[in-house]
Motif scaffolding. Structure first.
Motif, PDB file in Angstrom:
ATOM      1  N   ILE A   1       0.966  -1.131  -0.015  1.00  0.00           N
ATOM      2  CA  ILE A   1       0.041   0.045   0.027  1.00  0.00           C
ATOM      3  C   ILE A   1       0.708   1.152   0.097  1.00  0.00           C
ATOM      4  O   ILE A   1       0.692   2.163  -0.756  1.00  0.00           O
ATOM      5  N   ILE A   2       1.955   1.267   0.733  1.00  0.00           N
ATOM      6  CA  ILE A   2       2.822   2.301   0.753  1.00  0.00           C
ATOM      7  C   ILE A   2       3.546   2.597  -0.512  1.00  0.00           C
ATOM      8  O   ILE A   2       3.464   3.704  -1.078  1.00  0.00           O
ATOM      9  N   ASP A   3       3.859   1.563  -1.181  1.00  0.00           N
ATOM     10  CA  ASP A   3       4.400   1.676  -2.679  1.00  0.00           C
ATOM     11  C   ASP A   3       3.460   2.012  -3.866  1.00  0.00           C
ATOM     12  O   ASP A   3       3.800   3.072  -4.598  1.00  0.00           O
ATOM     13  N   GLU A   4       2.295   1.688  -3.709  1.00  0.00           N
ATOM     14  CA  GLU A   4       1.249   1.776  -4.722  1.00  0.00           C
ATOM     15  C   GLU A   4       0.495   3.123  -4.427  1.00  0.00           C
ATOM     16  O   GLU A   4      -0.337   3.250  -5.352  1.00  0.00           O
ATOM     17  N   LYS A   5       0.368   3.735  -3.112  1.00  0.00           N
ATOM     18  CA  LYS A   5      -0.236   5.143  -2.777  1.00  0.00           C
ATOM     19  C   LYS A   5      -1.509   4.529  -2.604  1.00  0.00           C
ATOM     20  O   LYS A   5      -2.352   4.805  -1.644  1.00  0.00           O
ATOM     21  N   GLU A   6      -2.291   4.257  -3.808  1.00  0.00           N
ATOM     22  CA  GLU A   6      -3.768   3.742  -3.592  1.00  0.00           C
ATOM     23  C   GLU A   6      -3.931   2.504  -4.347  1.00  0.00           C
ATOM     24  O   GLU A   6      -3.559   2.287  -5.456  1.00  0.00           O
TER      25      GLU A   6
ATOM     26  N   LYS B   1      -9.924   7.357  -8.699  1.00  0.00           N
ATOM     27  CA  LYS B   1      -9.953   8.558  -9.423  1.00  0.00           C
ATOM     28  C   LYS B   1     -10.682   8.274 -10.717  1.00  0.00           C
ATOM     29  O   LYS B   1     -11.277   9.247 -11.335  1.00  0.00           O
TER      30      LYS B   1
ATOM     31  N   LYS C   1     -10.564   2.286  -3.215  1.00  0.00           N
ATOM     32  CA  LYS C   1      -9.436   1.768  -2.977  1.00  0.00           C
ATOM     33  C   LYS C   1      -8.750   2.137  -1.388  1.00  0.00           C
ATOM     34  O   LYS C   1      -9.302   2.879  -0.844  1.00  0.00           O
TER      35      LYS C   1
ATOM     36  N   THR D   1      -5.711   3.639   1.167  1.00  0.00           N
ATOM     37  CA  THR D   1      -4.499   4.268   1.212  1.00  0.00           C
ATOM     38  C   THR D   1      -4.105   4.463   2.581  1.00  0.00           C
ATOM     39  O   THR D   1      -4.983   4.272   3.473  1.00  0.00           O
ATOM     40  N   LEU D   2      -3.025   5.247   2.737  1.00  0.00           N
ATOM     41  CA  LEU D   2      -2.643   5.293   4.378  1.00  0.00           C
ATOM     42  C   LEU D   2      -3.379   6.606   4.973  1.00  0.00           C
ATOM     43  O   LEU D   2      -3.652   7.514   4.309  1.00  0.00           O
TER      44      LEU D   2
ATOM     45  N   ILE E   1       0.590   7.233   7.687  1.00  0.00           N
ATOM     46  CA  ILE E   1       1.910   7.745   7.499  1.00  0.00           C
ATOM     47  C   ILE E   1       2.932   7.962   8.497  1.00  0.00           C
ATOM     48  O   ILE E   1       3.857   7.863   8.250  1.00  0.00           O
TER      49      ILE E   1
ATOM     50  N   LYS F   1       4.505   4.656   9.021  1.00  0.00           N
ATOM     51  CA  LYS F   1       5.428   4.463   7.966  1.00  0.00           C
ATOM     52  C   LYS F   1       6.783   5.116   8.211  1.00  0.00           C
ATOM     53  O   LYS F   1       7.880   4.305   7.916  1.00  0.00           O
TER      54      LYS F   1
END
Length: 310
Positions: free
Chosen positions: A49-54, A90, A97, A99-100, A105, A108
């Motif tokens: 999730i961190i790497d892909e953002k959403e 989006k 989806k 996200t953090l 954050i 992380k």
């Protein structure tokens, strides 16, 4: 006698699981030691999730090549910890989806430098001369027994803590760290507010000193040596609760003692409260002894005065 080693390839799966369990247990101890509410098993999903953002649950399952129900369980666990939030896609508002969250954050930022060190240490532990796979496992097990991953990581993290001198840009950190500590255990007295609000005027410009502890380039602790005319007072020591477990308070204390010795001072003095048992024990451990407390001490909360001869 290690019976599993005697079984050779027959215990291949059991050996891998045992090694995996050892590493997971050590990782859990590391997070607990650092007061981070996180489980090692959540890392693959959280890192994705961190790497892909959403990203959607289905996309995570596809990337990690694990079942969607398993990913859902991990996501639910992360949501219970308030590390995630749901947003609309989006491109397609009908889809949701992950996200953090704000807390996610923050976690992380604390986990990433730890993960980097874990990765580096695991590479050292698993970097063996080309041998059979079973021998490779044995050598890794041996390294874990000799010096566990937990000890390796905690020692590395302690080494990343640096003590630096006062800078004007850290004045707010000096104030915030101390106020956070005072409000947790006591209250902010008028004398505290005056000194903390203008550290350069009341400490630095008065032949005093302020030091900061940084971890991963972030200020996480502070301490001051205040000139009280006829003696220097060790004061205003505070460490962020988020970074306990790295012996930051002890590092700040040791730095002040060594600094005072280099200045040729005869002693340093501090004021405290008997309810702060861990702190009092630390002071005694490094050489402070109790002396008579004057009636007109500048701290209302003080009920003990201690002095160290250098």
């Amino acid at each position: 006698m290690d019976k599993l080693q005697q079984f050779q390839e027959l215990a291949f799966g059991s050996r891998l699981k045992r090694l995996s369990d050892l590493f997971m247990k050590d990782a859990k101890r590391i997070y607990k030691h650092l007061n981070i509410d996180f489980e090692p098993s959540l890392m693959p999903v959280f890192k994705t999730i961190i790497d892909e953002k959403e990203i959607s649950v289905g996309e995570i399952a596809s990337m990690l090549e694990i079942s969607q129900p398993a990913v859902t369980q991990f996501v639910n666990n992360l949501q219970k910890r308030k590390l995630l939030k749901i947003v609309l896609d989006k491109d397609d508002k009908r889809k949701k989806k992950i996200t953090l969250s704000k807390k996610g954050i923050e976690i992380k930022e604390r986990l990433e430098p730890i993960w980097k060190i874990i990765e580096e240490e695991l590479k050292k532990m698993t970097n063996n001369t080309p041998v059979s796979f079973m021998e490779h496992i044995r050598l890794t097990e041996q390294k874990q027994k000799e010096n566990s991953m937990y000890n390796r990581i905690i020692n590395r993290l302690k080494e990343t803590v640096e003590i630096i001198d006062f800078k004007n840009e850290f004045a707010n950190d000096f104030y915030n760290l101390n106020v956070e500590w005072l409000e947790k255990y006591f209250y902010v007295e008028p004398y505290d507010k005056k000194v903390l609000s203008q550290p350069k005027e009341y400490i630095i410009d008065n032949n005093g000193y302020i030091f900061f502890a940084t971890y991963n380039n972030k200020v996480v602790g502070t301490v001051a040596l205040i000139n009280q005319t006829d003696f220097y007072e060790l004061s205003k020591m505070a460490v962020s609760p988020k970074y306990q477990g790295l012996k930051i308070g002890q590092k700040l204390m040791n730095h002040c003692i060594e600094f005072a010795k280099k200045q040729g001072w005869e002693s340093i003095t501090l004021y405290s409260h008997r309810s702060l048992v861990p702190a009092i024990n630390l002071y005694k451990k490094v050489g402070f002894v109790e002396v008579e407390l004057e009636k007109d001490s500048h701290y209302e909360r003080s009920d003990i005065k201690m002095k160290m001869s250098l």
